[in-house]
Design a protein around this motif. Structure first.
Motif, PDB file in Angstrom:
ATOM      1  N   SER A 139       7.155  14.053 -54.069  1.00  0.00           N
ATOM      2  CA  SER A 139       6.011  13.546 -53.287  1.00  0.00           C
ATOM      3  C   SER A 139       4.813  13.254 -54.192  1.00  0.00           C
ATOM      4  O   SER A 139       3.674  13.685 -53.944  1.00  0.00           O
ATOM      5  N   SER A 140       5.064  12.530 -55.264  1.00  0.00           N
ATOM      6  CA  SER A 140       4.051  12.349 -56.314  1.00  0.00           C
ATOM      7  C   SER A 140       3.497  10.934 -56.369  1.00  0.00           C
ATOM      8  O   SER A 140       2.964  10.516 -57.402  1.00  0.00           O
ATOM      9  N   VAL A 141       3.630  10.165 -55.255  1.00  0.00           N
ATOM     10  CA  VAL A 141       3.042   8.826 -55.184  1.00  0.00           C
ATOM     11  C   VAL A 141       2.244   8.729 -53.888  1.00  0.00           C
ATOM     12  O   VAL A 141       2.738   9.104 -52.816  1.00  0.00           O
ATOM     13  N   LEU A 195      -0.738   1.575 -55.286  1.00  0.00           N
ATOM     14  CA  LEU A 195      -0.128   2.906 -55.244  1.00  0.00           C
ATOM     15  C   LEU A 195      -0.346   3.546 -56.612  1.00  0.00           C
ATOM     16  O   LEU A 195      -0.335   2.874 -57.640  1.00  0.00           O
ATOM     17  N   HIS A 196      -0.503   4.873 -56.611  1.00  0.00           N
ATOM     18  CA  HIS A 196      -0.708   5.532 -57.900  1.00  0.00           C
ATOM     19  C   HIS A 196      -0.058   6.907 -57.875  1.00  0.00           C
ATOM     20  O   HIS A 196       0.052   7.538 -56.814  1.00  0.00           O
ATOM     21  N   PRO A 197       0.352   7.371 -59.048  1.00  0.00           N
ATOM     22  CA  PRO A 197       1.029   8.674 -59.107  1.00  0.00           C
ATOM     23  C   PRO A 197       0.025   9.821 -59.124  1.00  0.00           C
ATOM     24  O   PRO A 197      -1.111   9.661 -59.569  1.00  0.00           O
ATOM     25  N   VAL A 198       0.492  10.968 -58.655  1.00  0.00           N
ATOM     26  CA  VAL A 198      -0.328  12.168 -58.698  1.00  0.00           C
ATOM     27  C   VAL A 198       0.534  13.312 -59.215  1.00  0.00           C
ATOM     28  O   VAL A 198       1.751  13.324 -59.051  1.00  0.00           O
ATOM     29  N   GLY A 199      -0.069  14.270 -59.858  1.00  0.00           N
ATOM     30  CA  GLY A 199       0.654  15.458 -60.313  1.00  0.00           C
ATOM     31  C   GLY A 199       1.791  15.122 -61.270  1.00  0.00           C
ATOM     32  O   GLY A 199       1.619  14.408 -62.269  1.00  0.00           O
ATOM     33  N   LEU A 200       2.971  15.637 -60.949  1.00  0.00           N
ATOM     34  CA  LEU A 200       4.153  15.413 -61.775  1.00  0.00           C
ATOM     35  C   LEU A 200       4.535  13.937 -61.828  1.00  0.00           C
ATOM     36  O   LEU A 200       5.183  13.478 -62.768  1.00  0.00           O
ATOM     37  N   VAL A 206       3.792  12.046 -65.096  1.00  0.00           N
ATOM     38  CA  VAL A 206       4.768  12.202 -66.186  1.00  0.00           C
ATOM     39  C   VAL A 206       5.965  11.293 -65.946  1.00  0.00           C
ATOM     40  O   VAL A 206       6.443  10.594 -66.855  1.00  0.00           O
ATOM     41  N   ILE A 207       6.465  11.298 -64.696  1.00  0.00           N
ATOM     42  CA  ILE A 207       7.627  10.469 -64.369  1.00  0.00           C
ATOM     43  C   ILE A 207       7.296   8.993 -64.556  1.00  0.00           C
ATOM     44  O   ILE A 207       8.097   8.222 -65.095  1.00  0.00           O
ATOM     45  N   ALA A 208       6.114   8.581 -64.101  1.00  0.00           N
ATOM     46  CA  ALA A 208       5.714   7.179 -64.229  1.00  0.00           C
ATOM     47  C   ALA A 208       5.577   6.776 -65.701  1.00  0.00           C
ATOM     48  O   ALA A 208       5.924   5.651 -66.087  1.00  0.00           O
ATOM     49  N   SER A 209       5.058   7.680 -66.524  1.00  0.00           N
ATOM     50  CA  SER A 209       4.926   7.379 -67.958  1.00  0.00           C
ATOM     51  C   SER A 209       6.301   7.168 -68.589  1.00  0.00           C
ATOM     52  O   SER A 209       6.514   6.229 -69.364  1.00  0.00           O
ATOM     53  N   VAL A 210       7.230   8.061 -68.262  1.00  0.00           N
ATOM     54  CA  VAL A 210       8.599   7.928 -68.796  1.00  0.00           C
ATOM     55  C   VAL A 210       9.217   6.620 -68.319  1.00  0.00           C
ATOM     56  O   VAL A 210       9.869   5.902 -69.099  1.00  0.00           O
ATOM     57  N   GLU A 211       9.008   6.269 -67.054  1.00  0.00           N
ATOM     58  CA  GLU A 211       9.610   5.049 -66.519  1.00  0.00           C
ATOM     59  C   GLU A 211       9.008   3.805 -67.169  1.00  0.00           C
ATOM     60  O   GLU A 211       9.718   2.830 -67.435  1.00  0.00           O
ATOM     61  N   ALA A 212       7.728   3.824 -67.440  1.00  0.00           N
ATOM     62  CA  ALA A 212       7.086   2.675 -68.079  1.00  0.00           C
ATOM     63  C   ALA A 212       7.657   2.449 -69.480  1.00  0.00           C
ATOM     64  O   ALA A 212       7.958   1.313 -69.881  1.00  0.00           O
ATOM     65  N   ILE A 213       7.812   3.543 -70.224  1.00  0.00           N
ATOM     66  CA  ILE A 213       8.406   3.430 -71.572  1.00  0.00           C
ATOM     67  C   ILE A 213       9.854   2.953 -71.472  1.00  0.00           C
ATOM     68  O   ILE A 213      10.301   2.083 -72.239  1.00  0.00           O
ATOM     69  N   PHE A 214      10.581   3.517 -70.510  1.00  0.00           N
ATOM     70  CA  PHE A 214      11.978   3.117 -70.303  1.00  0.00           C
ATOM     71  C   PHE A 214      12.069   1.635 -69.959  1.00  0.00           C
ATOM     72  O   PHE A 214      12.927   0.910 -70.480  1.00  0.00           O
ATOM     73  N   GLY A 215      11.219   1.172 -69.080  1.00  0.00           N
ATOM     74  CA  GLY A 215      11.257  -0.231 -68.674  1.00  0.00           C
ATOM     75  C   GLY A 215      10.996  -1.170 -69.828  1.00  0.00           C
ATOM     76  O   GLY A 215      11.701  -2.183 -69.994  1.00  0.00           O
TER      77      GLY A 215
END
Length: 480
Positions: free
Chosen positions: A419-421, A446-451, A454-463
């Motif tokens: 529930s981090s978006v 939409l923006h991420p919150v909390g954990l 971290v997940i969004a940062s990893v996904e951006a690098i992955f993408g």
């Protein structure tokens, strides 16, 4: 006395046939047929059998139609020198040695027998067939003109350990099958189909119980062979090795046709000054080597083996990753030369897998130093980012499916579970946010919150990484 003079200068002491100057063994075919017609065959056969019964084992200058030795035990060497023999058949027998020197033998067949040594040199023959034979020393076929050489179901069975074996001598003669310095050869076959045995069994009235088994020897040596280059044979399989177990050494050979090695266990495969003008096929086989042999011979294999066609390696097992790496590299180069990039990519991927396995094995040995640890981490990184993502740049579909799987399903599930978006109105918002993040657009609705940060940062690098991989692989596959 017979007028034939041996190489020692002595004359034959046999009684000459009526109307001839020669005995029944030495009388030429033409003269014998002129004097006695078809009876000369029986005369010669009986004369040879009587000589064999009297203990004669050395025959020089004889001219015989059919020599058939069935169910006999000869404890002395049987030698034919400067002779002409239409057909020599040995079956269900035990021989010390069989030696053919400077002779013409249309057909030599040894079946279901035991022999210490077979030595053929200076012989002109249509075919030599060794089938279901146990040998205790060597099989040597040298310096001859032979069209077909076939060796089936033959095994080396030593009676005792030789001095060479006791001291680990690699170049031992015991257990050696050598086919060397032949000319006019059409085919050399190991464990090939051989229907002649059934016909021979019916003709002689002898039941040959030929059990299909591998050909086992310490070394199979093929060297200095000159093949018949007639156009009708050029595209045929010239060297066929099936169900062979032992070391394979091919040296100074130019093959106008194909070479096949199938269903075999080959130790230390060595090719020295070998040219193959068509294809070489390795299928359903196991190849073995050790570290010392790899350092001594493998680096030279690329220069020593020249293939104008293709190298096909299918369902083969290599006990050593460096051995696999070199063979896959040679196979890759042959397909690249032909312009078949798809097939070349298959062997390139297998080559890189073998190389990675070799590096991994090397750095696993010894104490765990910092350098070794970093090298192992590098291998792990290579697996995730080079192999798992795109098979070392050879598969464009894998990065697409991986991107879709993680961006459409994987990351949205993580966002939903944590529930981090925010703000989210439906499950589709998670997928939408995942796509926007992976493509680095970042609209901000939409923006991420909390954990989720971290997940969004990893996904951006992955993408970003996966797009770069996809474009690189796509360009490599379709633009080169």
């Amino acid at each position: 006395m017979c007028e034939y003079v041996y190489s020692s200068g002595k004359k034959c002491r046999r009684k000459p046939l009526k109307g001839s100057k020669y005995c029944s063994l030495h009388i030429p075919f033409e003269e014998g047929e002129l004097l006695y017609g078809e009876k000369i065959k029986e005369i010669k056969r009986r004369a040879f059998e009587r000589s064999l019964e009297r203990g004669v084992r050395h025959f020089e200058g004889v001219q015989l139609y059919d020599i058939v030795i069935i169910e006999k035990e000869l404890k002395e060497a049987l030698i034919f020198r400067n002779s002409k023999i239409k057909r020599l058949v040995i079956g269900k027998s035990k021989l010390k040695n069989l030696t053919l020197i400077n002779s013409e033998v249309d057909s030599l067949i040894i079946v279901e027998s035991t022999i210490d040594l077979l030595y053929v040199t200076g012989v002109n023959s249509y075919g030599i067939s060794v089938c279901s034979v146990d040998f205790k020393s060597s099989i040597l076929i040298r310096n001859s003109s032979v069209k077909y050489v076939m060796i089936n179901s033959t095994e080396f069975r030593p009676e005792e350990v030789t001095a060479e074996e006791e001291f680990g001598e690699a170049g031992r003669m015991a257990g050696r099958i050598e086919i060397s310095n032949l000319e006019g050869v059409r085919r050399i076959a190991i464990n090939s189909k051989y229907p002649l045995i059934e016909r021979l069994s019916k003709e002689l009235g002898v039941e040959f119980n030929v059990v299909k088994r591998p050909v086992r020897a310490h070394t199979l040596y093929l060297g200095g062979i000159k093949f018949d280059e007639s156009p009708r044979f050029k595209r045929q399989v010239r060297i066929y090795v099936n169900r062979f177990s032992g070391q394979l050494l091919v040296e100074n050979v130019s093959v106008p046709g194909h070479v096949e090695i199938v269903n075999s266990k080959v130790r230390y495969p060595e090719f020295v000054h070998v040219t193959i003008y068509n294809n070489i096929v390795l299928r359903n086989s196991k190849l073995y080597s050790d570290e010392n042999w790899n350092l001594a011979y493998l680096p030279n294999l690329l220069a020593e083996l020249e293939v104008y066609g293709f190298i096909v390696i299918e369902n083969c097992h290599f006990n050593n990753p460096y051995l696999a790496e070199v063979f896959y590299r040679i196979a890759r180069t042959t397909w690249e030369k032909s312009g078949d990039k798809e097939k070349a990519d298959e062997y390139y991927y297998l080559e890189m897998l073998a190389r990675r396995k070799r590096v991994l094995q090397y750095y696993r040995k010894g104490p765990k130093t910092l350098r070794r640890t970093f090298r192992l981490l590098e291998v792990l990184f290579e697996f995730f980012f080079a192999d798992l993502t795109c098979k070392y740049g050879t598969d464009w579909k894998r990065p697409v499916f991986l991107w879709l799987a993680l961006v459409i399903f994987g990351f949205p599930v993580l966002y939903a579970l944590t529930s981090s978006v925010t703000p989210v109105n439906s499950g589709f918002d998670y997928i939408y946010f995942s796509i926007v993040t992976a493509t680095t657009l970042g609209y901000g609705d939409l923006h991420p919150v909390g954990l989720g940060k971290v997940i969004a940062s990893v996904e951006a690098i992955f993408g970003m990484f996966m797009w770069a991989v996809f474009l690189t692989v796509f360009a490599r596959k379709y633009m080169r």
